[in-house]
Design a protein around this motif. Structure first.
Motif, PDB file in Angstrom:
ATOM      1  N   LEU A  73       0.821  -1.210   0.000  1.00 15.31           N
ATOM      2  CA  LEU A  73       0.000   0.000   0.000  1.00 15.31           C
ATOM      3  C   LEU A  73       0.858   1.265   0.000  1.00 15.31           C
ATOM      4  O   LEU A  73       0.438   2.310  -0.489  1.00 15.31           O
ATOM      5  N   ALA A  74       2.073   1.152   0.545  1.00  8.85           N
ATOM      6  CA  ALA A  74       2.952   2.318   0.660  1.00  8.85           C
ATOM      7  C   ALA A  74       3.430   2.839  -0.687  1.00  8.85           C
ATOM      8  O   ALA A  74       3.930   3.966  -0.763  1.00  8.85           O
ATOM      9  N   ASP A  75       3.282   2.046  -1.748  1.00 11.01           N
ATOM     10  CA  ASP A  75       3.674   2.564  -3.061  1.00 11.01           C
ATOM     11  C   ASP A  75       2.598   3.468  -3.658  1.00 11.01           C
ATOM     12  O   ASP A  75       2.771   4.043  -4.729  1.00 11.01           O
ATOM     13  N   CYS A  76       1.459   3.583  -2.923  1.00 12.84           N
ATOM     14  CA  CYS A  76       0.362   4.489  -3.272  1.00 12.84           C
ATOM     15  C   CYS A  76      -0.315   4.163  -4.600  1.00 12.84           C
ATOM     16  O   CYS A  76      -0.980   5.027  -5.185  1.00 12.84           O
ATOM     17  N   SER A  77      -0.168   2.938  -5.060  1.00 17.93           N
ATOM     18  CA  SER A  77      -0.884   2.549  -6.278  1.00 17.93           C
ATOM     19  C   SER A  77      -2.388   2.548  -6.044  1.00 17.93           C
ATOM     20  O   SER A  77      -3.166   2.702  -6.994  1.00 17.93           O
TER      21      SER A  77
END
Length: 224
Positions: A73-77
């Motif tokens: 989730l941290a890659d903000c996809s």
């Protein structure tokens, strides 16, 4: 660019560089400075509850937090895909911290983010109706790439707050992303929202295709 050039002069690096290399370094310095200033503006405007970072999250505590899922989730996809995130669990398991950390990550990656404690948001919106700024406030919320609604469901919604929530969620549905944190499991949100027709409409838009972080365990504050 001036600061980068002064650094080159002070370190005498400019003697070993071609003109093209110097110009390239100046441009790179200018770009990095602008990006850093933009990130700082986004972080300040977001008004997070916590100064949280993904790197500082403790994955050793027993609370059902999936490290692989969170880092994904941290890659903000999820923002690019216009998806929502629902974070649920008992008090003290760092729901607000996780929401703020993901919001911080979004700002770093260039997404405009806005954080609200839900219990404070609705009174603010009610007051804005009195001074005529309500629509301006709602439009501002709609424009942000990521909206964080923290502490959702602590109190049942009345008709005014229910319709305000409906408007916010409807404006963002399939257009922008929203993170909602709550002590209540999603199954009980329908009861908190109230009116069954409106609750169905809100939950259909909020929960559909949302990713979930369902935390558990004892309060980390108590253990500390």
């Amino acid at each position: 660019m001036q600061q980068t050039y002064q650094t080159l002069l002070d370190s005498n690096q400019h003697h070993s560089l071609t003109n093209d290399e110097i110009v390239s370094m100046l441009i790179q310095g200018e770009w990095e400075d602008r990006e850093n200033r933009k990130i700082n503006r986004y972080l300040k405007a977001a008004r997070f509850r916590y100064q949280a970072n993904i790197e500082e999250i403790d994955f050793t505590a027993s609370r059902g937090l999936d490290k692989t899922q969170l880092l994904r989730l941290a890659d903000c996809s999820f923002i690019k895909n216009k998806q929502n995130i629902l974070i649920t669990g008992p008090t003290g398991v760092w729901k607000s911290y996780l929401a703020s950390a993901l919001g911080h990550q979004a700002c770093i990656q260039g997404f405009r983010t806005l954080y609200f404690n839900t219990q404070k948001l609705f009174p603010q919106l009610i007051m804005s109706k009195a001074d005529g700024s309500y629509q301006k406030q709602v439009n501002k919320i709609e424009k942000h790439d990521l909206l964080i609604l923290d502490d959702f469901g602590l109190q049942p919604l009345d008709n005014k707050t229910r319709m305000m929530l409906m408007e916010i969620i409807e404006d963002r549905h399939s257009r922008k992303s929203t993170i909602i944190s709550s002590q209540l499991p999603v199954a009980k949100w329908h009861e908190v929202i109230g009116d069954s027709t409106v609750a169905d409409a809100i939950l259909d838009r909020m929960v559909h295709s949302a990713q979930r972080l369902e935390l558990k365990g004892q309060s980390l504050r108590k253990s500390k």
